[in-house]
Design a protein around this motif. Sequence first.
Motif, short mmCIF file in Angstrom:
data_model
loop_
_atom_site.label_atom_id
_atom_site.label_comp_id
_atom_site.label_asym_id
_atom_site.label_seq_id
_atom_site.Cartn_x
_atom_site.Cartn_y
_atom_site.Cartn_z
N MET A 29 24.11 21.01 -11.26
CA MET A 29 23.53 20.83 -9.93
C MET A 29 22.31 21.75 -9.76
O MET A 29 21.24 21.29 -9.36
N VAL A 30 22.46 23.02 -10.04
CA VAL A 30 21.36 23.96 -9.79
C VAL A 30 20.15 23.71 -10.68
O VAL A 30 19.02 23.99 -10.28
N ASP A 31 20.39 23.16 -11.87
CA ASP A 31 19.30 22.89 -12.80
C ASP A 31 18.66 21.51 -12.63
O ASP A 31 17.67 21.20 -13.29
N SER A 32 19.22 20.68 -11.76
CA SER A 32 18.63 19.36 -11.56
C SER A 32 17.29 19.51 -10.84
O SER A 32 17.10 20.42 -10.03
N ARG A 33 16.38 18.60 -11.16
CA ARG A 33 15.04 18.69 -10.59
C ARG A 33 14.88 17.72 -9.42
O ARG A 33 15.33 16.59 -9.49
N PHE A 34 14.20 18.22 -8.39
CA PHE A 34 13.96 17.46 -7.17
C PHE A 34 12.47 17.46 -6.87
O PHE A 34 11.74 18.36 -7.28
N ALA A 35 12.04 16.48 -6.12
CA ALA A 35 10.66 16.42 -5.63
C ALA A 35 10.61 17.16 -4.30
O ALA A 35 11.46 16.96 -3.44
N LEU A 36 9.60 17.99 -4.16
CA LEU A 36 9.48 18.79 -2.96
C LEU A 36 8.06 18.72 -2.41
O LEU A 36 7.12 19.13 -3.07
N MET A 38 0.83 -1.18 0.00
CA MET A 38 0.00 0.00 0.00
C MET A 38 0.88 1.25 0.00
O MET A 38 1.81 1.37 0.78
N LYS A 39 0.57 2.19 -0.87
CA LYS A 39 1.32 3.44 -0.94
C LYS A 39 0.76 4.41 0.10
O LYS A 39 -0.43 4.46 0.33
N PRO A 40 1.65 5.24 0.68
CA PRO A 40 1.20 6.14 1.75
C PRO A 40 0.38 7.34 1.28
O PRO A 40 -0.23 8.02 2.10
N TYR A 41 0.34 7.64 -0.02
CA TYR A 41 -0.44 8.77 -0.53
C TYR A 41 -1.52 8.25 -1.47
O TYR A 41 -1.34 7.26 -2.16
N PRO A 42 -2.66 8.95 -1.56
CA PRO A 42 -3.77 8.45 -2.38
C PRO A 42 -3.50 8.45 -3.88
O PRO A 42 -4.01 7.60 -4.59
N SER A 43 -2.70 9.41 -4.38
CA SER A 43 -2.44 9.41 -5.82
C SER A 43 -1.03 9.93 -6.11
O SER A 43 -0.47 10.71 -5.35
N TYR A 44 -0.52 9.48 -7.23
CA TYR A 44 0.84 9.80 -7.64
C TYR A 44 0.82 10.34 -9.06
O TYR A 44 -0.13 10.15 -9.80
N LYS A 45 1.93 11.01 -9.44
CA LYS A 45 2.11 11.50 -10.80
C LYS A 45 3.54 11.21 -11.22
O LYS A 45 4.43 11.04 -10.38
N GLN A 46 3.76 11.14 -12.52
CA GLN A 46 5.12 10.98 -13.02
C GLN A 46 5.87 12.29 -12.81
O GLN A 46 5.35 13.37 -13.08
N SER A 47 7.08 12.20 -12.33
CA SER A 47 7.87 13.39 -12.02
C SER A 47 8.45 14.04 -13.28
O SER A 47 8.77 15.22 -13.26
N GLY A 48 8.62 13.27 -14.34
CA GLY A 48 9.30 13.79 -15.52
C GLY A 48 10.81 13.68 -15.40
O GLY A 48 11.54 14.08 -16.29
N VAL A 49 11.27 13.16 -14.28
CA VAL A 49 12.69 12.95 -14.04
C VAL A 49 12.89 11.44 -14.06
O VAL A 49 12.40 10.74 -13.16
N PRO A 50 13.57 10.90 -15.09
CA PRO A 50 13.65 9.44 -15.24
C PRO A 50 14.07 8.69 -13.98
O PRO A 50 13.47 7.69 -13.63
N TRP A 51 15.09 9.18 -13.27
CA TRP A 51 15.58 8.45 -12.11
C TRP A 51 14.71 8.63 -10.88
O TRP A 51 14.83 7.90 -9.92
N LYS A 80 5.71 19.20 -5.56
CA LYS A 80 6.23 19.98 -6.68
C LYS A 80 7.50 19.32 -7.20
O LYS A 80 8.25 18.72 -6.44
N ILE A 81 7.71 19.46 -8.49
CA ILE A 81 8.99 19.07 -9.09
C ILE A 81 9.62 20.38 -9.55
O ILE A 81 9.08 21.06 -10.42
N GLU A 82 10.71 20.75 -8.92
CA GLU A 82 11.36 22.03 -9.20
C GLU A 82 12.85 21.85 -9.36
O GLU A 82 13.44 20.92 -8.81
#
Length: 175
Positions: free
Chosen positions: A161-168, A1-14, A23-25
Amino acid sequence: MKPYPSYKQSGVPWLGSVPRHWKIEKLKFFVNFMGGGTPTKDNDDFWGGSIPWVSPKDVKRPRILSTEDKITEAGLASSPCSLVPPNSVLTVVRSGILQHTIPVAINEVAVTLNQDMKALIPIDGVHSCFLAYQIQGCQRELREEWVKQGATVESIEHQRMVDSRFALPPIGLVA
């Protein structure tokens, strides 16, 4: 079971999918970056003070309270060093260790850095622990994205580094 009700693709392959409300920023939108420097070693008045001076050799533990080397107020004033506020994420950006890992630590006291280090200073509401854990958990992928290829000494390319995207997660969600 996943801890959140819904998920989305981040757009970041890894990174894969993330909770829908996160947010993905680019990293540069939720931290400020600070580099370091070294007071001249030729002046004894700059060394042996009370200000922690972090170098890669100090990033062997997750929290930094003290360092092997310390500088004086005169050393701070006469060098490119600046005080890094507590609860910043410190990372090694130039060292042979980058062949294997990206060392990170959180400083619990104000510190200065040598030129082989960067401080990622979270903006209001972003938690340094969350950021440090994300870097540690995705080291293999971030190394591939950040480390310069063909350099004599392994180093992280700042723009990558500064342009890499992270999940927030939403501000305040992570304690």
